[in-house]
Design a protein around this motif. Structure first.
Motif, PDB file in Angstrom:
ATOM      1  N   ILE A   1       0.711  -1.242  -0.160  1.00 22.60           N
ATOM      2  CA  ILE A   1      -0.586  -0.190  -0.154  1.00 22.60           C
ATOM      3  C   ILE A   1       0.705   1.081   0.066  1.00 22.60           C
ATOM      4  N   ASN A   2       0.386   1.688  -0.836  1.00 20.13           N
ATOM      5  CA  ASN A   2       1.131   3.673  -0.760  1.00 20.13           C
ATOM      6  C   ASN A   2       2.907   3.900  -1.535  1.00 20.13           C
ATOM      7  N   SER A   3       2.869   2.126  -2.415  1.00 27.43           N
ATOM      8  CA  SER A   3       4.371   2.207  -2.953  1.00 27.43           C
ATOM      9  C   SER A   3       3.334   1.792  -4.415  1.00 27.43           C
ATOM     10  N   ILE A   4       4.413   2.675  -5.625  1.00 28.97           N
ATOM     11  CA  ILE A   4       4.430   2.345  -6.971  1.00 28.97           C
ATOM     12  C   ILE A   4       3.840   0.610  -7.304  1.00 28.97           C
ATOM     13  N   TRP A   5       5.066  -0.073  -6.871  1.00 32.49           N
ATOM     14  CA  TRP A   5       4.602  -1.334  -6.713  1.00 32.49           C
ATOM     15  C   TRP A   5       3.335  -1.974  -7.086  1.00 32.49           C
ATOM     16  N   SER A   6       2.245  -1.434  -6.391  1.00 35.25           N
ATOM     17  CA  SER A   6       0.869  -2.173  -5.617  1.00 35.25           C
ATOM     18  C   SER A   6       0.239  -1.645  -7.140  1.00 35.25           C
ATOM     19  N   LEU A   7       0.775  -0.501  -8.183  1.00 30.10           N
ATOM     20  CA  LEU A   7       0.104  -0.469  -9.637  1.00 30.10           C
ATOM     21  C   LEU A   7       1.222  -1.018 -10.234  1.00 30.10           C
ATOM     22  N   ILE A   8       2.179  -1.620 -10.374  1.00 32.17           N
ATOM     23  CA  ILE A   8       2.915  -2.624 -11.172  1.00 32.17           C
ATOM     24  C   ILE A   8       2.650  -3.805 -10.756  1.00 32.17           C
ATOM     25  N   LEU A   9       3.204  -4.767  -9.804  1.00 30.14           N
ATOM     26  CA  LEU A   9       3.455  -5.986 -10.489  1.00 30.14           C
ATOM     27  C   LEU A   9       2.521  -6.836 -10.190  1.00 30.14           C
ATOM     28  N   PRO A  10       0.530  -6.443 -10.107  1.00 30.65           N
ATOM     29  CA  PRO A  10      -0.010  -6.820 -10.323  1.00 30.65           C
ATOM     30  C   PRO A  10      -1.158  -6.856 -12.093  1.00 30.65           C
ATOM     31  N   ALA A  11      -0.536  -6.215 -12.331  1.00 32.27           N
ATOM     32  CA  ALA A  11      -0.778  -5.791 -13.924  1.00 32.27           C
ATOM     33  C   ALA A  11       0.279  -6.085 -15.077  1.00 32.27           C
ATOM     34  N   LEU A  12       1.650  -6.852 -14.079  1.00 33.66           N
ATOM     35  CA  LEU A  12       2.860  -7.518 -14.944  1.00 33.66           C
ATOM     36  C   LEU A  12       1.993  -8.303 -16.326  1.00 33.66           C
ATOM     37  N   THR A  13       0.823  -9.034 -16.551  1.00 31.48           N
ATOM     38  CA  THR A  13       0.712  -9.278 -17.575  1.00 31.48           C
ATOM     39  C   THR A  13      -0.464 -10.614 -17.229  1.00 31.48           C
TER      40      THR A  13
END
Lengths: 326, 292
Positions: free
Chosen positions: B136-148
């Motif tokens: 939460i509050n990390s930009i990776w929360s927007l990248i990792l679950p959307a990787l593929t």
């Protein structure tokens, strides 16, 4: 005696043979894994992704059968069986959500779905025309804009204050129309937005399918005296039939899905009665109000219906001799 | 062969309607441009005009000097570039491995991937996962679950299937292992397809809104779309609070021209990559259409 020994010996040999087959097989599997170790290495990040971000959340569904509390966690929260599901179905909200979801989707099915087909037929008839590329670039473009931007543009055009449409109405001596805050317009507005955003983009697949139609068919039809409309009816449309059916299946499978972002951004107090759909409900109750178990149950219900619809529609398509999606 | 009278009539009518459709599609965008370039004071007085009476770059100048706007642009730029590269990497690796028929367990893996396209667990379980992972509050929360996604993997695998195996064999004889084949032979051959997928990933990351709404509360880490929502849509309500209020309070620029300037700036990156990639759309279209 002899025969007994024989059978005993036979089974012994057989079981030894089977065992060696099994080890053989295990060894060959292992050899294959060793041989392809670099392929598995390539696949690894993707496999980890699917396990962590797709299958772990599926396991998270168990909280819809619990009174989940964040402090106790998934392992210690008390089980309540189908209580949340029963509560949801007996809730008057359920019918409203169902009505809104169906209304928005049926409007889209009737008004949105045929448009890309019509549009691609029209664009396909521009054969060899330089204008075609330009029109394609234009109609594809809105697909790439975010819903935030599209809703922002909608406000710019339709608001009762500065909106240009309302100013034109006033200039023409008519009354202003409160497009954005009148619940009568809400579903129609969503449909028009979707058409503007995605009808053009929807032609890409159909145009690709049409490009695969043998032009000799058109030549032959022309010689037989078929006009443009007859050629479209007997050659172009049958040529895209299977693509249309596949897209229709997918569309029906997603009849419980309404684009969350679009509805969420367009919602205001005045239209909430016609705007609430399953996803916005889950967001509001789950994330905003913390009713995690209950809203998970709502989400699971929605996904289950969607799953049944896709699989059912696909079966139906196969019955009609089409390939289907799976 | 001469065109018959009917044919010419058909073509003319067709062209006419397509031009009308094109204009209807373009008008809202044109009007956004006009408003964004209007002089703020002039726009208040005259409101709707189809051509600005007085041009002005004030709104742009103001936005580009605002910290919150530039920070959100930066967050989205990071999201779009890093996210797209990682997504293409993960998707193409897995798709390539799955396209090799000799790979053991391939059928099971594909079935499990297909299942994820059929059933999704909704909003709450992924939210709990992201929370438990401390994202939460990390930009990776927007990248990792959307990787593929299952669709992308199955579609790209279909593309790799169509590359002849003789190329792979030749590379093997020259001493490449599977990773070498993928990197030196397969990827260069699939550039058009990668371009199409790359565009879809980049646009999806650039337009990330919903997951940011869920996972990012920290104002400084918000991507552009959330800031735009505050500016364009939420600004009138009390809950908006953040960017729009901060902006209008700082300076007396009427919001409408400012809002549309923000829309234009947020759209420019997409328009810049668009012409280069348009010819690859059809290849990636299978993805775009089925993902809806």
């Amino acid at each position: 005696m002899d025969s007994q020994m024989d059978t005993a010996g036979k089974t012994k040999i057989e079981s030894a043979y089977k065992k060696s087959l099994a080890t053989e097989r295990r060894r060959s599997i292992w050899n294959g894994v060793k041989r392809d170790r670099f392929l598995y290495l390539l696949a690894l990040p993707g496999i980890v992704f699917f396990i962590l971000f797709k299958y772990v959340p599926m396991w998270g569904i168990v909280i819809s059968f619990q009174d989940y509390s964040p402090y106790q966690g998934m392992w210690a929260s008390p089980w309540v069986g189908f209580e949340h599901y029963i509560r949801f179905f007996s809730n008057p909200d359920f019918l409203i959500l169902f009505r809104n979801t169906m209304a928005i989707n049926l409007l889209s099915l009737v008004f949105f779905f045929p448009l890309p087909i019509l549009l691609s037929v029209m664009m396909n008839e521009l054969r060899g025309n330089k204008f075609r590329k330009t029109i394609q670039s234009i109609v594809y473009l809105p697909h790439f804009l975010s819903w935030v931007i599209i809703v922002g543009i909608t406000f710019l055009l339709l608001s009762t204050g500065e909106g240009i449409i309302n100013q034109l109405l006033v200039a023409a001596g008519l009354n202003k129309i409160d497009f954005l805050t009148n619940s009568n317009y809400f579903w129609g507005l969503l449909t028009v937005q979707s058409i503007w955003k995605d009808a053009g983009w929807g032609t890409v697949l159909f145009l690709a399918a049409m490009a695969g139609i043998d032009p000799q068919l058109n030549e032959a039809a022309k010689i037989d005296g078929a006009g443009r409309f007859r050629q479209i009816w007997h050659i172009t449309l049958p040529g895209i039939r299977s693509v249309v059916i596949i897209l229709l299946i997918l569309r029906i499978g997603h009849i419980m899905d309404v684009g969350f972002e679009q509805v969420f951004l367009m919602t205001n107090g005045a239209v909430s009665e016609v705007a609430d759909v399953f996803d916005t409900y889950v967001y509001r109750l789950g994330i905003k109000q913390g009713q995690l178990s209950f809203s998970t149950a709502v989400g699971v219900f929605k996904s289950l219906v969607g799953l049944i619809l896709v699989v059912g529609a696909n079966k139906l398509a196969k019955k009609f001799g089409e390939d289907g999606v799976y | 062969m001469l065109q018959s009278k009917n044919d010419r009539l058909f073509n003319a009518t067709n062209l006419f309607f397509l031009i009308v459709i094109g204009l209807v599609t373009l008008f809202p965008l044109y009007y956004v441009l006009v408003v964004s370039f209007s002089d703020p004071a002039e726009f208040i007085r005259n409101k709707a005009t189809l051509f600005p009476k007085k041009w002005s770059l004030d709104s742009y100048r103001y936005l580009l000097s605002t910290d919150s706007f530039m920070r959100a642009m930066g967050n989205s730029a990071f999201l779009a570039t890093v996210g797209t590269v990682l997504s293409l990497f993960v998707t193409s690796c897995l798709s390539y491995a799955l396209s090799r028929r000799r790979l053991q367990g391939r059928r099971v893996m594909m079935l499990l991937i297909l299942l994820t396209t059929l059933f999704n667990p909704g909003i709450i379980p992924p939210y709990l996962l992201i929370r438990d992972l401390n994202l939460i509050n990390s930009i990776w929360s927007l990248i990792l679950p959307a990787l593929t996604s299952g669709w992308y993997v199955l579609l790209m695998k279909g593309f790799f299937d169509s590359i002849p195996t003789s190329l792979e064999e030749a590379a093997r004889i020259d001493g490449c292992n599977d990773i070498g084949v993928w990197w030196r032979i397969i990827l260069p051959l699939s550039l058009p397809s990668l371009a199409a997928f790359g565009l879809f990933y980049a646009v999806a990351y650039w337009n990330t809104f919903f997951t940011a709404l869920l996972y990012i509360n920290d104002f400084n880490k918000q991507p552009l779309q959330v800031l735009l929502q505050n500016m364009l849509i939420d600004s009138s309500t009390a809950s908006g609070g953040t960017a729009a209020v901060e902006m209008t309070a700082e300076q007396q620029i009427p919001s409408e021209t400012l809002k549309m300037a923000a829309v234009v700036i947020a759209t420019v990156p997409i328009l810049m990559v668009y012409p280069f990639l348009q010819k690859h759309f059809a290849k990636g279209a299978m993805v775009g259409s089925v993902k809806e």
